[in-house]
Scaffold this active site. Structure first.
Site, PDB file in Angstrom:
ATOM      1  N   MET A   1       1.746  -1.985  -2.180  1.00 49.56           N
ATOM      2  CA  MET A   1       1.972  -0.546  -2.101  1.00 49.56           C
ATOM      3  C   MET A   1       1.176   0.028  -0.934  1.00 49.56           C
ATOM      4  O   MET A   1       0.018  -0.344  -0.726  1.00 49.56           O
ATOM      5  CB  MET A   1       1.535   0.127  -3.409  1.00 49.56           C
ATOM      6  CG  MET A   1       1.747   1.625  -3.449  1.00 49.56           C
ATOM      7  SD  MET A   1       1.212   2.339  -5.028  1.00 49.56           S
ATOM      8  CE  MET A   1       2.576   1.847  -6.074  1.00 49.56           C
ATOM      9  N   CYS A   2       1.813   0.926  -0.192  1.00 48.23           N
ATOM     10  CA  CYS A   2       1.132   1.636   0.881  1.00 48.23           C
ATOM     11  C   CYS A   2       1.340   3.133   0.655  1.00 48.23           C
ATOM     12  O   CYS A   2       1.424   3.589  -0.476  1.00 48.23           O
ATOM     13  CB  CYS A   2       1.644   1.174   2.240  1.00 48.23           C
ATOM     14  SG  CYS A   2       3.406   1.519   2.521  1.00 48.23           S
ATOM     15  N   TYR A   3       1.426   3.897   1.729  1.00 51.80           N
ATOM     16  CA  TYR A   3       1.606   5.349   1.615  1.00 51.80           C
ATOM     17  C   TYR A   3       3.036   5.711   1.218  1.00 51.80           C
ATOM     18  O   TYR A   3       3.268   6.444   0.270  1.00 51.80           O
ATOM     19  CB  TYR A   3       1.275   6.039   2.943  1.00 51.80           C
ATOM     20  CG  TYR A   3      -0.121   5.777   3.419  1.00 51.80           C
ATOM     21  CD1 TYR A   3      -1.173   6.574   2.995  1.00 51.80           C
ATOM     22  CD2 TYR A   3      -0.394   4.726   4.292  1.00 51.80           C
ATOM     23  CE1 TYR A   3      -2.466   6.334   3.430  1.00 51.80           C
ATOM     24  CE2 TYR A   3      -1.683   4.483   4.730  1.00 51.80           C
ATOM     25  CZ  TYR A   3      -2.713   5.291   4.298  1.00 51.80           C
ATOM     26  OH  TYR A   3      -3.988   5.043   4.725  1.00 51.80           O
TER      27      TYR A   3
END
EC number: 2.8.1.1
Length: 109
Positions: free
Chosen positions: A64-66
């Site tokens: 997961m990132c932004y």
């Protein structure tokens, strides 16, 4: 799995709660501290070695990132390191926060 798979936050939520995959968050430390998915491992250049020591390569990993863009590169990297099943979470933490606002932890742990 030769290529990572993109999944939505609902699928990620299900895998996390069924404990069929671990979640790593690759955002910067300040963003992670302000809010992250409970149980997410904060994966950075400094914590990568520990993560790889603590998890078998057959562990399914969700990245997961932004917003779901940077996670694709990190997912590909984890595949290249030997992990068998890697997923990129579409929409990233932004989508998680919109869909599951009650499931957000704060702080560095």
């Amino acid at each position: 799995m030769e290529q990572f798979e993109c999944i939505n936050v609902e699928e990620a939520h299900q895998k996390l709660h069924q404990q069929t995959a671990v979640l790593v968050d690759i955002r910067d430390p300040q963003s992670y501290a302000m809010g992250h998915t409970p149980g997410a491992f904060h994966l950075t250049n400094d914590t990568l070695g520990a993560f790889m020591r603590d998890h078998d390569f057959d562990t399914a990993v969700m990245v997961m990132c932004y917003h779901g863009n940077s996670s694709k590169g990190a997912a590909q990297y984890l595949l290249q390191q030997g992990f068998d099943k890697v997923y990129s979470v579409d929409g990233g933490f932004d989508a998680w926060h919109r869909h599951f606002p009650a499931e957000v932890a704060h702080g560095t742990f």
